[in-house]
Design a protein around this motif. Structure first.
Motif, mmCIF file in Angstrom:
data_model
loop_
_atom_site.group_PDB
_atom_site.id
_atom_site.type_symbol
_atom_site.label_atom_id
_atom_site.label_comp_id
_atom_site.label_asym_id
_atom_site.label_seq_id
_atom_site.Cartn_x
_atom_site.Cartn_y
_atom_site.Cartn_z
ATOM 1 N N PRO A 153 -3.534 1.140 -5.992
ATOM 2 C CA PRO A 153 -2.562 0.373 -5.208
ATOM 3 C C PRO A 153 -1.875 -0.702 -6.050
ATOM 4 O O PRO A 153 -2.533 -1.432 -6.794
ATOM 5 C CB PRO A 153 -3.422 -0.253 -4.105
ATOM 6 C CG PRO A 153 -4.659 0.582 -4.040
ATOM 7 C CD PRO A 153 -4.896 1.046 -5.436
ATOM 8 N N LYS A 155 -0.111 -3.823 -5.258
ATOM 9 C CA LYS A 155 0.056 -4.649 -4.065
ATOM 10 C C LYS A 155 1.239 -5.603 -4.172
ATOM 11 O O LYS A 155 1.549 -6.128 -5.240
ATOM 12 C CB LYS A 155 -1.223 -5.426 -3.784
ATOM 13 C CG LYS A 155 -2.410 -4.540 -3.407
ATOM 14 C CD LYS A 155 -3.614 -5.350 -3.006
ATOM 15 C CE LYS A 155 -4.766 -4.450 -2.578
ATOM 16 N NZ LYS A 155 -5.949 -5.216 -2.147
ATOM 17 N N THR A 188 1.243 -8.123 5.270
ATOM 18 C CA THR A 188 -0.002 -7.985 4.526
ATOM 19 C C THR A 188 0.297 -7.794 3.051
ATOM 20 O O THR A 188 1.442 -7.586 2.649
ATOM 21 C CB THR A 188 -0.814 -6.793 5.062
ATOM 22 O OG1 THR A 188 -2.113 -6.795 4.464
ATOM 23 C CG2 THR A 188 -0.120 -5.473 4.732
ATOM 24 N N GLU A 189 -0.755 -7.867 2.240
ATOM 25 C CA GLU A 189 -0.655 -7.580 0.812
ATOM 26 C C GLU A 189 -1.160 -6.159 0.610
ATOM 27 O O GLU A 189 -2.347 -5.891 0.795
ATOM 28 C CB GLU A 189 -1.506 -8.572 0.002
ATOM 29 C CG GLU A 189 -0.982 -9.990 -0.008
ATOM 30 C CD GLU A 189 0.266 -10.138 -0.860
ATOM 31 O OE1 GLU A 189 0.409 -9.396 -1.855
ATOM 32 O OE2 GLU A 189 1.114 -10.986 -0.515
ATOM 33 N N ALA A 190 -0.254 -5.250 0.241
ATOM 34 C CA ALA A 190 -0.628 -3.845 0.088
ATOM 35 C C ALA A 190 0.409 -3.144 -0.768
ATOM 36 O O ALA A 190 1.430 -3.728 -1.147
ATOM 37 C CB ALA A 190 -0.739 -3.171 1.456
ATOM 38 N N ASP A 191 0.131 -1.884 -1.074
ATOM 39 C CA ASP A 191 1.093 -1.063 -1.806
ATOM 40 C C ASP A 191 2.137 -0.558 -0.812
ATOM 41 O O ASP A 191 1.794 0.203 0.106
ATOM 42 C CB ASP A 191 0.368 0.117 -2.463
ATOM 43 C CG ASP A 191 1.265 0.930 -3.370
ATOM 44 O OD1 ASP A 191 2.332 1.386 -2.900
ATOM 45 O OD2 ASP A 191 0.907 1.125 -4.541
ATOM 46 N N HIS A 278 -7.541 0.136 -0.089
ATOM 47 C CA HIS A 278 -7.087 -1.239 0.137
ATOM 48 C C HIS A 278 -8.195 -2.127 0.707
ATOM 49 O O HIS A 278 -7.944 -3.280 1.082
ATOM 50 C CB HIS A 278 -5.893 -1.246 1.099
ATOM 51 C CG HIS A 278 -4.602 -0.837 0.467
ATOM 52 N ND1 HIS A 278 -4.280 0.481 0.219
ATOM 53 C CD2 HIS A 278 -3.553 -1.576 0.002
ATOM 54 C CE1 HIS A 278 -3.081 0.539 -0.344
ATOM 55 N NE2 HIS A 278 -2.628 -0.680 -0.502
ATOM 56 N N ALA A 301 -4.152 -11.213 4.495
ATOM 57 C CA ALA A 301 -3.382 -11.610 3.303
ATOM 58 C C ALA A 301 -3.554 -13.095 3.051
ATOM 59 O O ALA A 301 -3.666 -13.888 3.967
ATOM 60 C CB ALA A 301 -1.919 -11.277 3.512
#
Length: 301
Positions: A153, A155, A188-191, A278, A301
């Motif tokens: 990922p 992020k 959110t913090e993600a790919d 994640h 996040a």
């Protein structure tokens, strides 16, 4: 302890002076006892320190062994990934080529000689073409499952509400026919790319399994919990038996017949793999004929 011995010697000397050379054992016996007690405490402390030092050495040795084990597992994983890459190449090229040839010649046969075939012949030819098409879709799904599962990922800040709306807009006529309500979805913090795959699969499944309803209805929402956010997609579709809920997220596992709801059986497995990469988890709830709700969590996040 050196100072303690000096103090005892001083006391003995003073006792000798004040008692005109006669040693008063009662005077300094307590000092000797204190010295012995201090020595005992020192021995106990040295023993405990020795035990702690031995535990430290054992922990260090265990840590080195653990590091070696991690290195060994990493090497095994790298070798497995190389084998998987080789297998993926074989599947995507060597297996797809004859499959494409079968479908291509079946198409030519249908186009050039279809008029000469009776009803049964045309039906069998259709079965051949449909089978090759299904196999091609399964290979595509398997390749995607393999690729996304190994992708690390990358992020970034993701606006989940916006991403869900964009994904829904790209799902075609089924999305326009259904009543879809997308509530507040925390960022959110993600790919971003991987999260798009999650929404595509969950929203696509909700549209597919509620598509036979007179009024398909889908609800998308979220709630905050300690340490993470729970997102969900709820539909009023076919639902499923909770006894088989554990199979939903396994690759190529289906709870409905292909004739009812076409698919490859890798969509939800892909969702689980992405979410777990994640640091989250997935689960589902439903009942036959009463719709289903699919949940996934992501760290706050």
């Amino acid at each position: 302890e050196h100072h303690h011995l000096a103090a005892v010697g001083r006391d003995i000397g003073l006792a000798a002076v004040f008692n005109q050379g006669r040693y008063d054992f009662g005077f300094y016996a307590g000092r000797i006892y204190g010295l012995l007690a201090a020595c005992f405490v020192l021995v106990v402390l040295l023993y405990e320190n020795g035990l702690l030092y031995r535990r430290l050495l054992a922990a260090y040795a265990g840590e080195r062994a653990e590091r070696r084990r991690v290195q060994e597992v990493s090497a095994e994983l790298a070798a497995a990934n190389r084998e998987l890459d080789a297998f993926s190449y074989w599947v995507s090229h060597d297996l797809r080529s004859p499959l494409s040839a079968v479908d291509g010649f079946a198409h030519i046969l249908e186009k050039e000689y279809g008029a000469r075939l009776d009803g049964e012949g045309r039906r069998l030819l259709g079965v051949v073409r449909e089978g090759s098409s299904k196999m091609n879709r399964m290979i595509t799904g398997m390749m995607q499952f393999s690729r996304l599962g190994r992708q690390a990922p990358r992020k970034a800040r993701v606006d989940m509400a916006r991403l869900a709306h964009e994904t829904l807009a790209g799902l075609g006529e089924d999305a326009r026919r259904a009543r879809v309500e997308i509530g507040e979805l925390p960022a959110t913090e993600a790919d971003p790319g991987l999260m798009r795959h999650v929404w595509q699969n969950l929203l696509g499944n909700a549209l597919k399994y509620s598509g036979k309803r007179a009024a398909p209805a889908i609800e998308v929402g979220a709630r905050a919990e300690p340490g993470h956010t729970v997102y969900w997609v709820r539909d009023n579709g076919a639902g499923f038996d909770m006894r088989y809920a554990a199979k939903l997220f396994d690759a190529f596992q289906r709870l409905h017949r292909e004739e009812e709801f076409p698919g490859t059986g890798v969509g939800l497995a892909t969702v689980r793999r992405i979410v777990e990469r994640h640091g989250g988890r997935v689960w589902a709830e439903g009942a036959p004929g009463a719709g289903a709700t699919f949940y996934f969590t992501l760290p706050t996040a």
